[in-house]
Design a protein around this motif. Structure first.
Motif, mmCIF file in Angstrom:
data_model
loop_
_atom_site.group_PDB
_atom_site.id
_atom_site.type_symbol
_atom_site.label_atom_id
_atom_site.label_comp_id
_atom_site.label_asym_id
_atom_site.label_seq_id
_atom_site.Cartn_x
_atom_site.Cartn_y
_atom_site.Cartn_z
ATOM 1 N N CYS A 136 0.833 -1.216 0.000
ATOM 2 C CA CYS A 136 0.000 0.000 0.000
ATOM 3 C C CYS A 136 0.862 1.259 0.000
ATOM 4 O O CYS A 136 0.624 2.205 0.775
ATOM 5 C CB CYS A 136 -0.954 0.013 1.195
ATOM 6 S SG CYS A 136 -2.119 -1.359 1.220
ATOM 7 N N ALA A 146 2.227 2.546 3.303
ATOM 8 C CA ALA A 146 1.310 3.054 4.324
ATOM 9 C C ALA A 146 0.589 1.939 5.066
ATOM 10 O O ALA A 146 -0.343 2.210 5.819
ATOM 11 C CB ALA A 146 0.284 3.982 3.688
ATOM 12 N N ILE A 147 1.016 0.683 4.893
ATOM 13 C CA ILE A 147 0.313 -0.436 5.509
ATOM 14 C C ILE A 147 0.332 -0.354 7.036
ATOM 15 O O ILE A 147 -0.636 -0.721 7.706
ATOM 16 C CB ILE A 147 0.938 -1.784 5.032
ATOM 17 C CG1 ILE A 147 0.121 -2.965 5.543
ATOM 18 C CG2 ILE A 147 2.402 -1.878 5.433
ATOM 19 C CD1 ILE A 147 -1.265 -3.039 4.963
ATOM 20 N N ILE A 165 -2.282 2.095 8.081
ATOM 21 C CA ILE A 165 -3.602 1.497 7.855
ATOM 22 C C ILE A 165 -3.958 0.545 8.995
ATOM 23 O O ILE A 165 -5.083 0.555 9.509
ATOM 24 C CB ILE A 165 -3.629 0.763 6.500
ATOM 25 C CG1 ILE A 165 -3.512 1.770 5.346
ATOM 26 C CG2 ILE A 165 -4.902 -0.066 6.359
ATOM 27 C CD1 ILE A 165 -3.387 1.128 3.984
ATOM 28 N N GLY A 204 -4.821 2.509 12.040
ATOM 29 C CA GLY A 204 -6.159 3.056 11.898
ATOM 30 C C GLY A 204 -7.231 2.012 12.148
ATOM 31 O O GLY A 204 -8.256 2.286 12.784
ATOM 32 N N LEU A 205 -7.012 0.788 11.650
ATOM 33 C CA LEU A 205 -7.955 -0.308 11.903
ATOM 34 C C LEU A 205 -8.002 -0.658 13.389
ATOM 35 O O LEU A 205 -9.056 -1.024 13.922
ATOM 36 C CB LEU A 205 -7.560 -1.540 11.087
ATOM 37 C CG LEU A 205 -7.747 -1.423 9.567
ATOM 38 C CD1 LEU A 205 -7.163 -2.647 8.863
ATOM 39 C CD2 LEU A 205 -9.220 -1.265 9.212
#
Length: 378
Positions: free
Chosen positions: A33, A36-37, A40, A43-44
């Protein structure tokens, strides 16, 4: 001479191999990504914990009210099942080594206190206000680290502590500081005890969470899921008897309640998993900023899904707490980058010194070869 060169070359290769292995362990998959994984996943994690807090708030404030201790007990049962399965899959001992058991027990016991206090205030305060109180934990972590671990505090960090404290005061609104007394219309219908006492309970939970963060730093050799298993096990042993003796304890009666209880356990576990993996792929300072989504999501859920009233001072206090948390994350990133630069400089100096030493030894070897050649010619 060639033996000397081979020796130093092998040393350089060994050092590089060690560094490469460390990078591979921390960065494997981090390129996904567009790099940016990690963000992410963090954020999850914030989304999982926010929904979990929402479900705890709904179950502990609805007409069919389930006590927070009972919800903690339900979560520990599911947590034990998930974490034990993970530990077995990882081929780790659930009992850990004897030298770690005292710290594991202390961390688990204090963690249960923190979790119980945090979940209790979720049933006594509006969701946004409760989340702000819970979010004071990083500030207490920093203060405890200063006292126990002798970590230094810079003036910008102290300023962040001050701003966060002002934010908490605006949310707590203690009357002894001149804030007006909450009227019946301002207090939520599900509140059972005065707001000031609830805030104190929440701050005790935040301090307990801070203490567990300090203890975790001393358990770096222990598998993460072993630590979680101990926490869930202690939680089950402590909260189950309390739940059985509480008069207001009740089993969920509807399928909706059972589904929410199940999701509380699942979301708590997945949130921890996303957080653990996200911090492997992203810097701690930057990654922790994504947890600030909890505050935004908490007020969003409170206004849109719950339809509860909110105070302007609470929004201002949450904003100040959010800004101080972001500022603290920025300072961590800045400090880490400076430390990394210093390590690179020290590494360059070390390479230069070893290179000079290698050149000197090579020169000595050439001289010795010349001497040997001259003696053989003679």
């Amino acid at each position: 001479m060639s033996a000397v060169i081979d020796k130093y070359t092998s040393l350089e290769n060994d050092d590089n191999d060690d560094n490469d292995n460390d990078d591979d362990l921390s960065a494997e998959g981090s390129h996904r990504c567009c790099g940016a994984i990690g963000l992410i996943f963090m954020g999850l994690s914030a989304l999982s914990f926010s929904i979990m807090s929402l479900l705890v708030h709904i179950l502990s404030t609805s007409k069919f009210k389930i006590p927070s201790f009972e919800l903690v007990a339900f979560r520990t049962i599911l947590g034990i099942a998930f974490s034990l399965g993970w530990v077995i899959r990882a081929k780790e001992s659930p009992f850990s080594q004897p030298k770690h058991r005292c710290l594991l027990g202390s961390r688990a016991a204090i963690g249960v206190v923190g979790m119980s206090c945090n979940w209790y205030i979720l049933g006594q305060l509006p969701l946004g206000d409760a989340t702000v109180i819970i979010f004071t934990s990083p500030i207490f972590t920093m203060l405890v680290a200063r006292i126990v671990l002798k970590e230094t505090l810079t003036y910008p960090q102290l300023f962040c502590v001050f701003v966060s404290s002002i934010g908490v005061l605006l949310v707590a609104r203690p009357t002894f500081l001149g804030f007006p007394t909450e009227t019946t219309d301002d207090e939520p219908s599900y509140a059972e005890i005065p707001r000031g006492i609830v805030v104190v309970i929440g701050l005790i939970g935040a301090m307990a969470s801070a203490a567990t963060n300090i203890l975790v730093r001393k358990l770096t050799k222990v598998h993460a899921m072993v630590t979680v298993l101990w926490l869930m096990s202690f939680g089950f042993v402590i909260t189950t008897p309390i739940t059985l003796f509480l008069k207001e304890s009740k089993w969920p009666v509807t399928s909706e309640h059972w589904i929410m209880v199940l999701f509380i356990g699942v979301l708590g576990f997945t949130g921890q998993g996303f957080k653990t993996q996200g911090l492997k792929w992203e810097q701690a300072g930057i990654g922790s900023m994504m947890r600030n989504l909890d505050l935004v999501l908490a007020f969003t859920f409170q206004i849109t899904l719950l339809g509860e009233k909110y105070q302007g001072l609470s929004v201002i206090g949450a904003t100040l707490t959010l800004l101080s948390s972001v500022g603290m994350g920025y300072l961590k990133v800045k400090e880490r980058r400076q430390k990394r630069k210093m390590e690179l400089v020290d590494g360059d100096v070390d390479v230069q010194e070893r290179g000079s030493e290698l050149i000197a030894m090579t020169s000595v070897g050439i001289v010795e070869e010349k001497k040997t050649q001259l003696l053989s010619d003679a």
